[in-house]
Design an enzyme around this catalytic site. Structure first.
Site, short mmCIF file in Angstrom:
data_model
loop_
_atom_site.label_atom_id
_atom_site.label_comp_id
_atom_site.label_asym_id
_atom_site.label_seq_id
_atom_site.Cartn_x
_atom_site.Cartn_y
_atom_site.Cartn_z
N GLY A 193 0.38 -10.69 25.85
CA GLY A 193 -0.37 -9.55 25.34
C GLY A 193 -1.69 -9.38 26.05
N ASN A 194 -2.59 -8.64 25.43
CA ASN A 194 -3.91 -8.41 26.01
C ASN A 194 -4.93 -8.28 24.88
OD1 ASN A 194 -4.06 -5.45 25.27
ND2 ASN A 194 -2.28 -5.41 26.64
N HIS A 195 -6.19 -8.04 25.24
CA HIS A 195 -7.27 -8.06 24.26
C HIS A 195 -7.58 -6.70 23.63
CE1 HIS A 195 -8.32 -12.19 25.13
NE2 HIS A 195 -8.40 -11.92 26.43
N SER A 196 -6.76 -5.69 23.87
CA SER A 196 -7.08 -4.35 23.35
C SER A 196 -7.04 -4.34 21.82
CB SER A 196 -6.10 -3.32 23.89
OG SER A 196 -6.38 -2.05 23.35
N ALA A 234 -3.33 -0.19 26.13
CA ALA A 234 -3.25 -1.17 27.21
C ALA A 234 -1.82 -1.68 27.26
CB ALA A 234 -4.23 -2.31 26.96
#
Length: 405
Positions: free
Chosen positions: A211-214, A278
């Site tokens: 995943g990502n930090h969005s 994102a």
């Protein structure tokens, strides 16, 4: 002497069970420095009494056209308002407002107001979907009023469906944004908008993911501001733990493939699509059905497969699926922001590309943002650091320019 203008809000309360939620909206308005004057209908007072409204607003509660006649309240209240916000707006109130009836103080106020007017409907699903109600809503919107779509969820008794009043916090945001925009609040009226927000998650096993930090905050700011400007908004939200914006249809998704399918399914007939999510570039080439355990040796490498390029696909299929649709992309860059942004704009073929620098506490998870909005033809609009809704409004300004030619 402080000559700062204190926003004057008239809070009209209709006769529905959801009137109890409006007490919290009133508290938020007064605590944030607004002067709120409550104008309930007689039916509303059956649900929440006059002393409650007076105590929360700190002002006398006007209930009829014959109260304080020497002050001409049926005219003066609407004339002095910066915003009239009606919640819950029942089917009866919507019908009266659309027909121009004035048989109580609230409907008189609606006729004399020359400020932004917001209706937050709440009623049973059958009433909301009735052709008469839909026609009344369309009439009010055509006159410049902002009519929020109700939420879907539990209604009175055991019934569920669309017709639920949005949460008070989101009603407050809608009121705040309407005041912020003033009389220029409905330039997206009649427009359909699809927005993606959040960050996709690509499953490795039932427990872990890539995943990502969005946080989804920028996409949600875009949705709130578009709704406050009169648009009908669908928000495709990937793994976001934020309250649903008032008047916005929210479609939850998890992975990049799900997000792409949801956006493509809903983009037909939309005037603009804004890809603020994102989206993971890669996903595991295979996902196992049980949790991967430590083996004591070298971990098994995770093979990666490339995810679909959703933004490029939206542009590629635009002529056949949605001719004339404005497509806006987002690019999060860590270095060479402008150069990388221009290259991406050309590569993707979208109309506008919002480019911002991320990392070191910037953009992801914060309440503020700054960016450069690049457009086809070489335009570049710088948006200085500020609340994410400032960037959102600037995006919509540029979208409106394109939609209106």
């Amino acid at each position: 002497m402080n000559d700062r203008h204190i926003p004057q809000v008239v809070l009209g309360v209709g006769g529905g069970i959801a009137a109890y939620k409006v007490c919290e909206l009133l508290r938020r308005l007064t605590e944030s420095g607004h002067r709120a004057r409550v104008v309930p209908t007689d039916e509303a007072l059956r649900f929440v009494g006059e002393p409650t409204w007076a105590a929360l607003s700190g002002q006398p509660v006007e209930t009829g056209v014959w109260d304080r006649v020497h002050e001409v309240p049926h005219v003066r209240i609407g004339q002095s308002a910066d915003l009239v916000f009606v919640a819950p707006a029942t089917a009866n109130i919507l019908a009266k407002a659309a027909a121009g009836l004035a048989d109580d103080l609230l409907t008189n106020t609606l006729l004399t107001a020359r400020c932004p007017v917001v209706f937050a409907p709440a009623m049973h699903t059958e009433m909301w979907e009735h052709p008469a109600t839909r026609a009344n809503v369309a009439t009010l919107r055509s006159r410049g009023a902002l009519v929020l779509d109700p939420d879907e969820g539990r209604l009175t008794g055991s019934d569920s469906g669309r017709g639920r009043l949005p949460d008070p916090g989101e009603l407050y945001e809608a009121a705040r944004l309407a005041l912020r925009r003033g009389e220029n609040s409905n330039d997206l009226s009649g427009r359909r908008i699809v927005i993606s927000a959040g960050g996709t998650r690509e499953a490795i096993d039932p427990v872990r993911y890539i995943g990502n930090h969005s946080s989804g905050k920028q996409g949600y700011a875009l949705a709130r501001t578009a709704a406050a400007r009169g648009a009908q908004v669908t928000l495709v939200a990937a793994n976001v733990s934020l309250p649903d914006p008032a008047g916005v249809e929210v479609v939850p998704v998890t992975s990049a493939v799900e997000l792409g399918e949801a956006v493509q399914e809903r983009r037909s007939g939309a005037d603009a699509v804004v890809m603020a999510a994102a989206v993971a570039d890669f996903r595991p080439s295979s996902s196992v059905g049980s949790k991967i355990k430590k083996s004591g040796g070298e971990p098994v490498p995770i093979g990666l497969a490339e995810n679909p390029d959703i933004l490029a696909e939206l542009v590629r299929t635009r002529p056949e699926r949605a001719p004339g649709q404005t497509v806006v992309g987002f690019a999060a860059e860590t270095d060479d922001v402008i150069a990388n942004g221009r290259a991406k704009l050309e590569r993707k073929g979208c109309d506008l590309l919002v480019v911002n620098q991320v990392g070191q506490g910037r953009a992801f998870g914060t309440d503020d943002n700054q960016a450069v909005i690049l457009g086809t033809g070489g335009s570049a609009t710088e948006v200085p650091n500020g609340p994410k809704e400032d960037l959102a409004d600037r995006v919509w300004d540029l979208v409106v320019e394109r939609l209106t030619g």
